[in-house]
Write an enzyme that holds these catalytic residues in place. Structure first.
Site, mmCIF file in Angstrom:
data_model
loop_
_atom_site.group_PDB
_atom_site.id
_atom_site.type_symbol
_atom_site.label_atom_id
_atom_site.label_comp_id
_atom_site.label_asym_id
_atom_site.label_seq_id
_atom_site.Cartn_x
_atom_site.Cartn_y
_atom_site.Cartn_z
ATOM 1 N N ILE A 30 6.170 62.493 36.551
ATOM 2 C CA ILE A 30 5.030 61.903 35.813
ATOM 3 C C ILE A 30 3.676 62.439 36.280
ATOM 4 O O ILE A 30 2.682 62.242 35.604
ATOM 5 C CB ILE A 30 4.958 60.353 35.862
ATOM 6 C CG1 ILE A 30 5.298 59.798 37.217
ATOM 7 C CG2 ILE A 30 5.744 59.724 34.741
ATOM 8 C CD1 ILE A 30 4.896 58.340 37.346
ATOM 9 N N GLN A 92 7.472 63.535 51.696
ATOM 10 C CA GLN A 92 8.376 62.763 50.831
ATOM 11 C C GLN A 92 7.769 61.395 50.575
ATOM 12 O O GLN A 92 7.455 60.661 51.518
ATOM 13 C CB GLN A 92 9.762 62.611 51.483
ATOM 14 C CG GLN A 92 10.771 61.924 50.565
ATOM 15 C CD GLN A 92 12.185 61.854 51.156
ATOM 16 O OE1 GLN A 92 12.392 62.147 52.332
ATOM 17 N NE2 GLN A 92 13.136 61.450 50.329
ATOM 18 N N HIS A 98 15.590 64.089 46.105
ATOM 19 C CA HIS A 98 15.265 64.721 44.827
ATOM 20 C C HIS A 98 14.813 66.153 45.042
ATOM 21 O O HIS A 98 14.226 66.493 46.068
ATOM 22 C CB HIS A 98 14.192 63.934 44.065
ATOM 23 C CG HIS A 98 12.946 63.676 44.860
ATOM 24 N ND1 HIS A 98 12.857 62.656 45.781
ATOM 25 C CD2 HIS A 98 11.749 64.311 44.881
ATOM 26 C CE1 HIS A 98 11.657 62.661 46.330
ATOM 27 N NE2 HIS A 98 10.967 63.672 45.807
ATOM 28 N N HIS A 100 12.492 69.136 43.355
ATOM 29 C CA HIS A 100 11.477 69.487 42.360
ATOM 30 C C HIS A 100 11.822 70.869 41.799
ATOM 31 O O HIS A 100 11.949 71.834 42.563
ATOM 32 C CB HIS A 100 10.086 69.591 43.005
ATOM 33 C CG HIS A 100 9.560 68.317 43.584
ATOM 34 N ND1 HIS A 100 8.635 67.537 42.934
ATOM 35 C CD2 HIS A 100 9.811 67.679 44.754
ATOM 36 C CE1 HIS A 100 8.328 66.489 43.679
ATOM 37 N NE2 HIS A 100 9.030 66.551 44.804
HETATM 38 P P1 AMP Z 1 7.999 63.613 46.805
HETATM 39 O O1 AMP Z 1 6.526 63.585 47.212
HETATM 40 O O2 AMP Z 1 8.674 64.915 47.101
HETATM 41 O O3 AMP Z 1 8.751 62.404 47.332
HETATM 42 O O4 AMP Z 1 7.994 63.547 45.230
HETATM 43 C C1 AMP Z 1 8.014 62.353 44.524
HETATM 44 C C2 AMP Z 1 7.660 62.698 43.101
HETATM 45 O O5 AMP Z 1 8.062 61.641 42.273
HETATM 46 C C3 AMP Z 1 6.173 62.920 42.875
HETATM 47 O O6 AMP Z 1 5.951 64.254 42.415
HETATM 48 C C4 AMP Z 1 5.816 61.876 41.805
HETATM 49 O O7 AMP Z 1 4.901 62.375 40.860
HETATM 50 C C5 AMP Z 1 7.162 61.569 41.193
HETATM 51 N N1 AMP Z 1 7.322 60.249 40.607
HETATM 52 C C6 AMP Z 1 7.034 59.063 41.189
HETATM 53 N N2 AMP Z 1 7.354 58.052 40.365
HETATM 54 C C7 AMP Z 1 7.870 58.628 39.244
HETATM 55 C C8 AMP Z 1 8.380 58.116 38.006
HETATM 56 N N3 AMP Z 1 8.431 56.798 37.755
HETATM 57 N N4 AMP Z 1 8.817 58.985 37.079
HETATM 58 C C9 AMP Z 1 8.766 60.314 37.314
HETATM 59 N N5 AMP Z 1 8.300 60.855 38.462
HETATM 60 C C10 AMP Z 1 7.853 60.025 39.409
#
Ligand code: AMP
Ligand code: ZN
Length: 137
Positions: A30, A92, A98, A100
């Site tokens: 998002i 994280q 997850h 990317h």
């Molecule tokens: P990280 O910083 O590697 O843990 O990445 C978490 C990612 O999740 C970030 O890039 C956020 O933009 C994404 N994110 C958080 N909440 C959501 C959501 N509800 N839907 C899609 N992406 C999300």
């Protein structure tokens, strides 16, 4: 369940699905770094690279390849960056493992990189020996 990505898998909160199979789910980030920035997750909750079952990692890598091909074919991405953060110190923010998958185009600045350090083969040799002695477990 307080894990936001488990709630996405369960359909309890909405997401923009890109791909799904038995073991994994892929949806648009998002706060995208680039158009098509997709997150790939194992459906079964697991926190990070250190604790994940090998099967979950394997499934996530396979789906990352599928998503990379979709981004290449549909958006004509010139390249793909894979970013995967483990632990707060690594950036994280969501503690459900997850990957990317970020489409890249020539000249974009979508993903920042590290600044290369100095080469010192003495230091590197000693460090590699110390790491090998750690046994990879
Ligand atoms: P990280 O910083 O590697 O843990 O990445 C978490 C990612 O999740 C970030 O890039 C956020 O933009 C994404 N994110 C958080 N909440 C959501 C959501 N509800 N839907 C899609 N992406 C999300
Ligand atoms: Zn979860």
């Amino acid at each position: 369940m307080d894990c936001i990505f488990c709630r996405i898998v369960a359909g309890e909160i909405p997401s923009h699905k890109v791909y799904e199979d038995d073991a994994t789910f892929a949806f648009l980030d998002i706060y995208p770094a680039a158009r098509g920035h997709t997150l790939v997750i194992p459906k079964a909750h697991t926190t990070d690279l250190l604790s994940a079952a090998p099967e979950a990692l394997e499934a996530a890598v396979r789906t990352s390849q599928t998503v990379a091909r979709i981004l290449h074919n549909v958006l004509q991405a010139h390249g793909i960056s894979i970013v995967q953060n483990n632990g707060r110190a690594a950036g994280q923010d969501v503690f459900h493992y997850h990957v990317h998958v970020i489409p890249r185009w020539e000249g974009d600045k979508a993903v920042r990189s590290w600044r290369p350090g100095e080469t010192d083969h003495g230091v590197l040799g000693a460090l590699a020996a110390e790491l090998r002695a750690g046994g990879g477990t």
